[in-house]
Design a protein around this motif. Sequence first.
Motif, mmCIF file in Angstrom:
data_model
loop_
_atom_site.group_PDB
_atom_site.id
_atom_site.type_symbol
_atom_site.label_atom_id
_atom_site.label_comp_id
_atom_site.label_asym_id
_atom_site.label_seq_id
_atom_site.Cartn_x
_atom_site.Cartn_y
_atom_site.Cartn_z
ATOM 1 N N TRP A 99 60.105 33.615 86.507
ATOM 2 C CA TRP A 99 60.683 33.082 87.745
ATOM 3 C C TRP A 99 60.909 31.582 87.602
ATOM 4 O O TRP A 99 59.984 30.831 87.318
ATOM 5 C CB TRP A 99 59.748 33.356 88.922
ATOM 6 N N ARG A 100 62.154 31.158 87.741
ATOM 7 C CA ARG A 100 62.466 29.735 87.712
ATOM 8 C C ARG A 100 62.985 29.327 89.080
ATOM 9 O O ARG A 100 63.844 29.993 89.643
ATOM 10 C CB ARG A 100 63.544 29.421 86.656
ATOM 11 N N LEU A 159 64.824 35.219 88.289
ATOM 12 C CA LEU A 159 64.151 35.547 87.038
ATOM 13 C C LEU A 159 65.086 35.204 85.877
ATOM 14 O O LEU A 159 66.260 35.581 85.884
ATOM 15 C CB LEU A 159 63.791 37.026 87.001
ATOM 16 N N VAL A 160 64.545 34.477 84.908
ATOM 17 C CA VAL A 160 65.341 34.101 83.733
ATOM 18 C C VAL A 160 64.676 34.725 82.503
ATOM 19 O O VAL A 160 63.445 34.745 82.403
ATOM 20 C CB VAL A 160 65.407 32.565 83.585
ATOM 21 N N THR A 161 65.488 35.254 81.613
ATOM 22 C CA THR A 161 64.945 35.948 80.447
ATOM 23 C C THR A 161 64.844 35.014 79.246
ATOM 24 O O THR A 161 65.780 34.276 78.948
ATOM 25 C CB THR A 161 65.841 37.149 80.104
ATOM 26 N N TYR A 162 63.685 35.035 78.585
ATOM 27 C CA TYR A 162 63.474 34.234 77.385
ATOM 28 C C TYR A 162 62.866 35.116 76.298
ATOM 29 O O TYR A 162 61.855 35.755 76.540
ATOM 30 C CB TYR A 162 62.490 33.088 77.642
ATOM 31 N N ILE A 184 58.800 25.432 81.528
ATOM 32 C CA ILE A 184 58.387 26.180 82.721
ATOM 33 C C ILE A 184 57.131 25.541 83.303
ATOM 34 O O ILE A 184 56.148 25.343 82.593
ATOM 35 C CB ILE A 184 58.089 27.641 82.341
ATOM 36 N N ALA A 185 57.173 25.227 84.598
ATOM 37 C CA ALA A 185 55.994 24.639 85.236
ATOM 38 C C ALA A 185 55.037 25.754 85.659
ATOM 39 O O ALA A 185 55.452 26.726 86.275
ATOM 40 C CB ALA A 185 56.417 23.815 86.446
ATOM 41 N N PHE A 186 53.783 25.621 85.265
ATOM 42 C CA PHE A 186 52.750 26.549 85.761
ATOM 43 C C PHE A 186 51.440 25.785 85.923
ATOM 44 O O PHE A 186 51.212 24.784 85.237
ATOM 45 C CB PHE A 186 52.585 27.756 84.823
ATOM 46 N N ASP A 187 50.604 26.260 86.821
ATOM 47 C CA ASP A 187 49.329 25.603 87.089
ATOM 48 C C ASP A 187 48.258 26.100 86.123
ATOM 49 O O ASP A 187 48.178 27.299 85.837
ATOM 50 C CB ASP A 187 48.866 25.915 88.522
ATOM 51 N N HIS A 188 47.452 25.195 85.632
ATOM 52 C CA HIS A 188 46.351 25.560 84.747
ATOM 53 C C HIS A 188 45.499 24.333 84.602
ATOM 54 O O HIS A 188 45.967 23.219 84.765
ATOM 55 C CB HIS A 188 46.893 25.983 83.388
ATOM 56 N N ASP A 189 44.215 24.502 84.311
ATOM 57 C CA ASP A 189 43.431 23.316 83.995
ATOM 58 C C ASP A 189 42.291 23.621 83.034
ATOM 59 O O ASP A 189 42.384 23.307 81.872
ATOM 60 C CB ASP A 189 42.928 22.615 85.262
ATOM 61 N N PRO A 248 55.474 33.889 90.410
ATOM 62 C CA PRO A 248 54.434 33.111 91.102
ATOM 63 C C PRO A 248 53.729 33.980 92.146
ATOM 64 O O PRO A 248 54.211 35.052 92.479
ATOM 65 C CB PRO A 248 55.224 31.991 91.778
ATOM 66 N N TRP A 249 52.609 33.534 92.647
ATOM 67 C CA TRP A 249 51.985 34.185 93.805
ATOM 68 C C TRP A 249 53.038 34.199 94.911
ATOM 69 O O TRP A 249 53.709 33.182 95.150
ATOM 70 C CB TRP A 249 50.801 33.397 94.331
#
Lengths: 226, 645, 250
Positions: free
Chosen positions: C8-9, C19-22, C52-57, C101-102
């Motif tokens: 999802w972009r 949705l974008v395919t990679y 692609i932006a995603f949350d993580h830490d 995403p959620w």
Amino acid sequence: MSWFTKTFSSTIGRKIVMSITGLFLCSFLVVHLIGNLQLLASDGGDAFNVYSAFMGTNKVIRFMELILVLGFVFHIYDAIVLTRRNKSARPIDYAEQRPQENSTWSSRNMGLLGTVILVFLIIHLYNFFVPARFGGLDTVSIDNEVYDNLYAEVIYAFSQWWYVLIYVLSMIALAYHLIHGFQSAFQTLGLDHKKYTPFIQKFGYAFSILVCLGFAAIPLYVFFFF
Amino acid sequence: MILDSKIPEGYSLAEVWDNHKFNVKLVNPANKRKYDIIVVGTGLAGASAAATFGELGYNVKAFCFQDSPRRAHSIAAQGGINAAKNYQNDGDSVFRLFYDTIKGGDYRSREANVYRLAQVSVNIIDQCVAQGVPFARDYGGLLANRSFGGAQVSRTFYARGQTGQQLLLGAYSALNRQIAYGKVKMYPRTEMLDLVVVDGKARGIVVRNLITGKVESHSAHAVVLATGGYGNVFFLSTNAMGSNATAGWRAHKKGALFANPCFTQIHPTCIPVSGGYQSKLTLMSESLRNDGRVWVPKTVEIAQRLRKGEITVNDIPEGDRDYYLERKYPAFGNLVPRDVASRNAKLVCDEGRGVGSSGLAVYLDFADAIKRDGQPAIAAKYGNLFEMYQKITDENPYERPMRIYPAVHYTMGGLWVDYNLMTTVPGLYAAGECNFSDHGANRLGASALMQGLADGYFVLPYTIGDYLAKMPYDKVPTDHPAFVEAEQSVKDMTDRLLSIKGKRTVDDFHKELGQIMWDYCGMARNAEGLAFAKQAIRKLREEFWKDVKVTGVNEELNQTLEKAHRVADFLELGELMVTDALHREESCGGHFREEYQTPENEALRDDENFAYVAAWEFTGVNGEPKLHKEELKFENVKLTQRSYK
Amino acid sequence: MDLTLRVWRQKDRNAAGALVTYPVKGISPDMSFLEMLDVLNEDLLIRGEEPIAFDHDCREGICGMCSLFINGRAHGPEKGTTTCQLHMRHFKDGDTITIEPWRAAAFPVHKDLVVDRSAFDRIQQAGGYISVNTGGVPDANAIPIPKSVADKAFDAATCIQCGACVAACKNASAMLFVSAKVSQLALLPQGKTERKTRVENMVAQMDKEGFGACTNTGACAAECPVGISLENINMLRSEYILAKATSENL
């Protein structure tokens, strides 16, 4: 808003209303089923007709009927309000979902099942309740008294295959509705205990199957054996 | 510049803090609301400080780069928190905790600070319990303790393997309460990018909103940095991906001295690196060494066959296994302190006896413990750790030994602070892992949580009042030239990063820096390697500013840009670490210089020449930092050589 | 292994997404899911495309920052596992993986796979605490707490606030999250003083944030990466009923 309306318009409050009304409607199902079983008595419908006349005239029963209507109304009203809320809580749906991995089909489709039951209820009321209460039935004499012959109306309805089919399918929907709804109602009331909850869950399952089986058996029996 | 630790003189060690608390100036309750305090970072130190300032009546602004203050990396601490409660009646006391911490730190920390830490440790436990932190309890309903990190008393309080999480949630709840009261204004997803100094005093910060990219100024009467450690200089560490040194480093560039940057703790029991794609390392609790036996094959030849897959670990007969810790340290065996265990793992791997496909791992074997106690007993103790290991490596540690290797875990160095936790910039404070104060050259297990909360709940709330009481109420407007200038420099740096449009990614630079640091400024260091590293980092930094590729624009959520800012600072900080390591011609704690070791390969301290805190002053990006020394005086403990034979 | 990702972009909160395919190649089974995304992002960067932006830490399953709805499930196919601890060995060469995403009105998308979960913080601020100031508290051992109660409170307290419960629930309900905090504090003697006000305020805030109602499907607990139990939801309700019936808050 007063504390009372605030409570019962919260998401938990509305579910409490649905839970209490749901359990009340379960008790109604039991009463209704016991009454229906009189259709199977081999007395040409006398017991059933006397019983239905009693149900139509007794003051207490008439009062309970009002409560019953309110029960249905609140149950359905809150269901609609919450379903709309829940839909708007996720405005964009997932492209791919695998809910079967985390929950039962019936728990996810209470609204659909409830709608099926509602449609059935309307048909059912139109066929039996309306003529019984507002006239239009043939009469029959039992012990020198004149009664509406609801029995004949029922037997006639149950002799039509499509009506029996609708009835049975609706009872299946009801069973699935109850399988989730019965135990869910206890959870909604916060009644949860290591000792008793497993029993409630098993009882709820058995209750749902037996009650709906009982209802469905009558038209089937009438259709095939009368 | 003369470094004044401001430790009150003329009191016995046990009386220093109490007297200091009495002597500090107080701010009248009605006047507290006239002061604004900025707290950057919301881990144990930051959240506890911000909440307590709010309770006292100050106006607080708290900042974190994560989406919620509760995500700070304190949350990942596993083992526990020390406190000198002596609930177990096994001979613990404030003095013993103080003594163990000083000794464990290899005599490179301040006596008065450490003693205060031990004193307030008992209050921390009371506070956390009152907040609803569900510590482990015995069947009688009272708190349970365990012995941790080789300590001889059971003083560690714990909440299963998630003590950091539970303590942070306690502090987070206190913070939430103040946010609800309006005493704390929370700014999540906001990163501090500069410190603002007005008339020599810290008066605010410049931040970037990580969602919109907007650069904003915040003014206050004092600024507290609680931004954690800088272990991510190494790229691979047990720190969180976002953990960074930017706030502290930019404060350093604005005048705050940086102390003992080379003191890095390398934790011996981490899951080894499995490939070049690896983004972080995972710690396995130290407690595993209580039952696990560490070994490698006796010969290089066996190790090679093992790595090639010609034999499996279970094919190696007992006689061909070298339980090197038990062999070298018969008294402590597998329970030697972290620095010793780590260094020895490196030694055997350097000899070519390491295991795993990379040869950079040693075995931690539970076979004997399982034989002795039965699998259920071992599962009860370590089940969750075994599960985590299996999840990551796809190997069953009940059937074959775990593979472990040391990894960067904690940094003892940090911003230099005095007894009040104030840096060399008046009005700028540093708390928790961000400062250098309490752990010397090596931190003991279960002491990081203790220090973070001590600083935030019980030290700063007193000492910051002493400073504020002398401050005028008036605020510096954010259109003051100092703010405008700082904002502009942040914007300029961002523009510069975005305009390079080079060929190499930020991560690529970060990985190369990490490799240099790990190879030359890691578990073992020498003059030649450090000198090389210094040049290599300079070269890499130069290349970074010529060839880094940062896509996107500033005015959006741009994670590449965030990283670029952080890595730009790591490239400067890394050099300072190397400089510090090069200058400290001795071995102590986590700092092991190969030239300075005993004949048995143990760390050789030089108390005569190096019993001081090395605090470095920034003199320009490519300039030589200026060293300031704070001599350490030991009046209550005797300096001894650590021995675990 | 080689995979096809459908990701999802979405540029920002107000933009429409898709949705974008990679394609991704050469993925090691030992990689974590997020490391696989790192590889893709490095690739995108080199090609000059926006990563692609995603949350993580923390990437060790405890901070709760990572999210991702993977192949129709919160945190992917493995039970009791956060996305950061999900490894690629659970996928097969040639798989197509959908990453979203959620999805909840209360969790608006900031960008790509990054969502705004500040609603959870606001619920905590509404009452997820015990009102004690620093200092002036009794000794930690002054109130004994039965081990079974302490353990139960601990189990509830392990919630990592990731939002998988909301993501998995067909109603986007936040009941499991809210109940974990309410239960933890209601179980402990320290928390009983404020239990009524706490549950009333937290539930009111939950409703205000626009989460759906709980219909007891149990999806939340089934997908919770740290195993928060449904018992907590039942306890939340009994606390709520008790509070509404007996508190003096109008």
